[in-house]
Enzyme design. Structure first.
Site, PDB file in Angstrom:
ATOM      1  N   GLU A 157      39.757  41.947  45.757  1.00 48.22           N
ATOM      2  CA  GLU A 157      40.317  41.835  44.452  1.00 48.22           C
ATOM      3  C   GLU A 157      41.114  43.137  43.986  1.00 48.22           C
ATOM      4  OE1 GLU A 157      38.810  40.961  39.887  1.00 48.22           O
ATOM      5  OE2 GLU A 157      37.251  41.519  41.488  1.00 48.22           O
ATOM      6  N   LYS A 171      43.649  34.336  38.411  1.00 50.10           N
ATOM      7  CA  LYS A 171      42.559  34.201  38.141  1.00 50.10           C
ATOM      8  C   LYS A 171      42.392  33.389  36.594  1.00 50.10           C
ATOM      9  CE  LYS A 171      37.926  36.826  37.443  1.00 50.10           C
ATOM     10  NZ  LYS A 171      37.408  38.181  37.574  1.00 50.10           N
ATOM     11  N   CYS A 225      36.426  37.154  42.601  1.00 53.10           N
ATOM     12  CA  CYS A 225      35.168  37.667  41.914  1.00 53.10           C
ATOM     13  C   CYS A 225      34.349  36.782  41.085  1.00 53.10           C
ATOM     14  CB  CYS A 225      35.660  38.667  40.883  1.00 53.10           C
ATOM     15  SG  CYS A 225      34.365  40.169  40.450  1.00 53.10           S
TER      16      CYS A 225
END
Length: 519
Positions: free
Chosen positions: A277, A338, A388
């Site tokens: 990430e 995300k 994540c």
């Protein structure tokens, strides 16, 4: 059972103190059942004690006991969060302890609600163990969905390192597996209440039946699989181990980039190159020269999947936390943004009302993407991406319209140092693999990077705080699991089935494995 515990305390602790103390200790004991400790007996002991404490508790008393259990669970279980405040200790260090206590205090509302609901149910003559297990599952589901949701350290995660019983998550998901764990532990705990030995034996039989069925299904699933362990695609996972304090430091930028490139350029074949990430310290899509350098690392049909922030402008800048797919000619093939952002880390919820700053300094709040998405990356297997925090949400990592062949979890756990946090995060990711029947590959900045097969078994791993690469074959996917097909409905169907079975047994026998009507 509670009397035994009071005796073990020397008989010197008043019951009005011992009960709250036991609730806190039971909650704290559950933390030892979670990774990296994975001492499974503590999970059974924790919920066994809680069930006995609730046996004759009033709804208000149960509410308090559940809240104390939650504090015992969440304060030590989430203490790793203090590591993130130490990254910029001069600005945020003072907030570390209040933040943990405040978050634990809020999350403890959910076990408090579960215990209150269970006590209310037993007041109407419903079985203690089944009431607690059902209400606990409902409260965990609510914890995963209310406001932004935070399904961290679910009961089922005590089984993450125990691959045989964990296979039941492929049927009923983590919420359903947690139901079975709490039900079995509660039945076992209540069997020590010797008001009726015949009833106690039936409770033990009920607990043993759950254990045998769950373990038997898991053993059969692992033993009868005829799916080859690997497919042809060769992957290379990069773990650069760059400290969070140095990640965005201008003076360290070139050194950090060089480390990523040198690790990626090590000898050996690969088809997919996987970076963590926000691995690129800047806006990679805007840096054509950097993408050209990366293309030199890739074979003729190779693809790089890397985390990178993105920005777009119309009337105002929009920032996203993304994973980009870079082709062998340096072009951006596709991207994923995300969609489940970290509150106060990537954005401030209700910014106009709450006066809190973001813990991550950047040009502005991130904007969420549209949701789970399957990416086509050239000739390689379709991939679903979870960045994540997104990996902790059951049922929210896979695109329902187009099923991927594997899941890429790009993450940066450098915020949490060498604490138990990254291990707990890994446990969540492993459960996603079991639930969906899909292999999951994790590229983590400072660890823990891993290759996990579709049964949740770790095939390769880079430990916390290490620099290195993983070269491995991509494990094969399985056919869609029951959970992949119907999601959390499977857990609620399980709960309904358990109540139906209990009701049938009550109509055919004065004593059932779940207890008496008078309890």
């Amino acid at each position: 059972m509670t009397g035994t515990v009071y005796w073990a305390l020397g008989g010197m602790v008043p019951r009005r103190i011992a009960k709250p103390g036991l609730a806190i200790l039971a909650g704290a004991g559950f933390v030892l059942a979670l990774p990296p400790f994975s001492l499974l007996p503590f999970a059974f002991a924790s919920f066994a004690i809680l069930s006995v404490l609730l046996r004759h508790a009033s709804p208000l008393g149960a509410l308090g006991l559940g809240y104390l259990f939650g504090l015992g669970q969440f304060v030590p279980g989430l203490f790793w969060i203090t590591e993130s405040f130490a990254v910029e200790a001069d600005r945020f260090g003072w907030m570390a302890i209040p933040a943990v206590i405040g978050l634990a205090g809020f999350l403890s509302v959910f076990p408090a609600f579960a215990c209150w609901l269970a006590a209310r149910a037993t007041r109407y003559g419903l079985p203690v163990a089944l009431s607690l297990a059902s209400s606990w599952t409902v409260s965990e589901w609510l914890r995963g969905h209310v406001l932004t949701g935070f399904p961290w350290n679910l009961a089922a995660y005590a089984l993450a390192d125990w691959s045989t019983p964990a296979q039941a998550a492929s049927l009923v998901g983590s919420y359903g597996l947690g139901f079975l764990l709490v039900l079995g532990a509660s039945l076992a705990g209540l069997s020590f209440v010797w008001d009726d030995r015949h009833l106690a034996r039936r409770r033990i039989v009920g607990a043993a039946t759950i254990l045998i069925v769950v373990a038997g299904f898991g053993a059969a699933r692992l033993a009868l699989s005829d799916v080859p362990a690997e497919r042809g695609t060769q992957i290379r996972v990069i773990q650069p181990n760059i400290a969070q304090s140095a990640k965005w430091d201008d003076d360290a930028r070139n050194t950090n980039i060089l480390r990523l490139l040198l690790l990626s350029a090590r000898s050996g074949p690969f088809d997919l190159l996987l970076w963590p990430e926000t691995a690129w310290p800047g806006f990679l899509e805007e840096d054509q020269a950097a993408r050209a350098v990366m293309s030199w690392l890739l074979p003729e049909t190779g693809v790089l999947l890397t985390g990178s922030p993105e920005r777009q402008t119309a009337d105002d800048w929009v920032y996203r936390n993304s994973v980009l797919a870079i082709g062998p000619d340096g072009t951006v093939l596709t991207r994923y943004a995300k969609h489940h952002l970290v509150p106060f880390g990537e954005y401030v919820p209700w910014r106009s009302i709450l006066p809190f700053p973001r813990l991550v300094e950047s040009l502005g709040d991130f904007t969420p993407g549209p949701g789970p998405r399957t990416l086509a990356i050239g000739p390689h297997p379709y991939v679903g991406v979870a960045i994540c925090y997104e990996a902790i949400f059951p049922g929210h990592v896979v695109d329902d319209a187009i099923r991927p062949d594997w899941i890429f979890n790009a993450t940066n756990d450098a915020w949490f140092g060498n604490s138990i946090g990254p291990w707990q995060h890994l446990a969540s990711a492993r459960m996603r693999a079991v639930e969906e029947g899909l292999p999951l590959v994790r590229a983590a900045n400072t660890g823990i990077s891993a290759v996990i097969d579709a049964y949740g078994r770790t095939r390769a791993l880079l430990d916390l705080g290490t620099v290195g690469i993983i070269d491995a074959r991509l494990p094969r996917p399985l056919a869609p699991t029951l959970y992949a097909r119907i999601g959390d409905w499977s857990a609620f169907v399980l709960i309904l089935l358990a109540w139906v079975v209990a009701g049938i047994r009550r109509r055919t026998s004065h004593l059932g494995p779940f207890g008496r009507t008078s309890e």
